[in-house]
Design a protein around this motif. Structure first.
Motif, PDB file in Angstrom:
ATOM      1  N   GLN B  97       0.909  -0.925   0.136  1.00 62.78           N
ATOM      2  CA  GLN B  97      -0.025  -0.324  -0.161  1.00 62.78           C
ATOM      3  C   GLN B  97       0.827   1.348  -0.323  1.00 62.78           C
ATOM      4  O   GLN B  97       0.237   2.433  -0.009  1.00 62.78           O
ATOM      5  CB  GLN B  97      -0.651  -0.077   1.163  1.00 62.78           C
ATOM      6  CG  GLN B  97      -2.374   0.791   1.041  1.00 62.78           C
ATOM      7  CD  GLN B  97      -3.419   0.876   1.879  1.00 62.78           C
ATOM      8  OE1 GLN B  97      -2.066   0.686   3.109  1.00 62.78           O
ATOM      9  NE2 GLN B  97      -4.191   1.830   2.397  1.00 62.78           N
ATOM     10  N   THR B 103       1.616  -1.352  -6.155  1.00 64.70           N
ATOM     11  CA  THR B 103      -0.111  -1.269  -5.445  1.00 64.70           C
ATOM     12  C   THR B 103      -1.641  -1.717  -6.436  1.00 64.70           C
ATOM     13  O   THR B 103      -2.813  -1.481  -5.868  1.00 64.70           O
ATOM     14  CB  THR B 103      -0.692   0.396  -4.961  1.00 64.70           C
ATOM     15  OG1 THR B 103      -0.309   1.139  -6.632  1.00 64.70           O
ATOM     16  CG2 THR B 103       0.731   0.971  -3.937  1.00 64.70           C
ATOM     17  N   GLU B 104      -0.425  -2.177  -7.447  1.00 59.68           N
ATOM     18  CA  GLU B 104      -2.078  -3.168  -8.856  1.00 59.68           C
ATOM     19  C   GLU B 104      -2.984  -3.793  -8.105  1.00 59.68           C
ATOM     20  O   GLU B 104      -2.151  -4.895  -6.891  1.00 59.68           O
ATOM     21  CB  GLU B 104      -0.913  -3.605  -9.907  1.00 59.68           C
ATOM     22  CG  GLU B 104      -2.584  -3.762 -10.791  1.00 59.68           C
ATOM     23  CD  GLU B 104      -1.715  -4.479 -11.979  1.00 59.68           C
ATOM     24  OE1 GLU B 104      -1.041  -4.703 -11.957  1.00 59.68           O
ATOM     25  OE2 GLU B 104      -2.848  -4.621 -12.680  1.00 59.68           O
ATOM     26  N   ALA B 105      -4.138  -3.216  -8.065  1.00 62.03           N
ATOM     27  CA  ALA B 105      -4.939  -4.213  -6.929  1.00 62.03           C
ATOM     28  C   ALA B 105      -5.749  -5.018  -7.787  1.00 62.03           C
ATOM     29  O   ALA B 105      -6.563  -5.435  -9.218  1.00 62.03           O
ATOM     30  CB  ALA B 105      -6.254  -2.917  -6.646  1.00 62.03           C
ATOM     31  N   PHE B 107      -9.060  -8.223  -7.622  1.00 61.30           N
ATOM     32  CA  PHE B 107     -10.373  -8.068  -7.361  1.00 61.30           C
ATOM     33  C   PHE B 107     -11.113 -10.013  -7.408  1.00 61.30           C
ATOM     34  O   PHE B 107     -10.909 -10.658  -8.327  1.00 61.30           O
ATOM     35  CB  PHE B 107     -11.936  -7.206  -7.935  1.00 61.30           C
ATOM     36  CG  PHE B 107     -11.373  -5.965  -7.200  1.00 61.30           C
ATOM     37  CD1 PHE B 107     -10.439  -5.425  -7.860  1.00 61.30           C
ATOM     38  CD2 PHE B 107     -12.456  -5.483  -6.247  1.00 61.30           C
ATOM     39  CE1 PHE B 107     -10.199  -3.491  -7.253  1.00 61.30           C
ATOM     40  CE2 PHE B 107     -11.995  -3.893  -5.657  1.00 61.30           C
ATOM     41  CZ  PHE B 107     -11.255  -3.190  -6.238  1.00 61.30           C
ATOM     42  N   GLY B 108     -11.529 -10.176  -6.775  1.00 66.84           N
ATOM     43  CA  GLY B 108     -12.584 -11.458  -6.555  1.00 66.84           C
ATOM     44  C   GLY B 108     -14.165 -11.180  -7.219  1.00 66.84           C
ATOM     45  O   GLY B 108     -14.062 -10.029  -7.877  1.00 66.84           O
TER      46      GLY B 108
END
Lengths: 114, 116
Positions: B97, B103-105, B107-108
């Protein structure tokens, strides 16, 4: 407070057409910008991430650009296909609240007509 | 492997029930997130865990209780929810973070929660 706007809210194009989705943000002090795709009722799929020091990123038929100084990003989709139909979300990462957080736009709903 | 796995995919619960949502990732990510998404709206951040410690709580009601048992798992415990809490709950993770971290996010697929 960071605000992210996506235009248009919805877009319908015939198959094979090239198209551009727009994203603008109010605070240019971002760390990076990420484009996502979301199919109805599903999670988000990361498409491209552009660091604040970069101008563009490419993946296959997708090209994303970033102009941090003017607070704008575009997602270019070449030779659109019906499978591209989805909602496209733009999100910026900044430290608006003292820690890194993603702020999302409301998305552009894309329909590619066969 | 860039997969974030959420279970269950769908959940219907009464207002007096207690249930939990689960999220798992095996990418070695040290930041994990819960988001809430209402229909036709963007995701809204609820909680952030960084290195297994709660770092952000976006003024979420106490009927939502997050837990991070280890670096791969994230739970969201639900108790005494209201019908307006019905939404898609999304879990995400990133390598880190901070400024020097990726910091590439990711998602589920989300849990579709209906409170009756």
């Amino acid at each position: 407070k960071q605000e992210v706007t996506q235009i248009p809210a919805a877009l319908s194009v015939p198959e094979g057409e090239n198209l551009v989705l727009n994203c603008s943000f109010t605070d240019s002090a971002i760390y990076n910008l990420q484009w996502f795709r979301q199919d109805p009722g599903k999670g988000l799929t990361s498409l491209l991430l552009i660091q604040s020091s970069q101008r563009e990123q490419t993946s296959g038929r997708l090209n994303a650009s970033l102009d941090k100084s003017s607070g704008r990003s575009t997602l270019y989709i070449a030779a659109s296909q019906p499978g591209d139909s989805a909602t496209y979300l733009c999100a910026v990462l900044d430290t608006g609240a003292g820690s890194y957080q993603l702020t999302f736009g409301k998305g552009t709903k894309l329909s590619v007509i066969p | 492997d860039t997969e974030v796995t959420q279970t269950p995919k769908h959940l219907v619960m009464g207002m007096t029930n207690k249930k939990s949502l689960k999220c798992e990732q095996h990418m070695g990510h040290r930041a994990m997130y819960w988001y809430k998404q209402k229909a036709k709206k963007p995701p809204e951040l609820m909680f952030v865990y960084s290195y297994e410690k709660l770092s952000i709580n976006e003024s979420v009601p106490s009927r939502f209780s997050p837990e991070c048992p280890n670096s791969s798992l994230l739970n969201l415990h639900l108790h005494a929810l209201q019908p307006e809490d019905s939404a898609l709950y999304l879990c995400a993770s990133s390598q880190g973070q901070g400024a020097r971290e990726n910091t590439e996010a990711f998602f589920g697929q989300g849990t579709r929660l209906t409170v009756v």
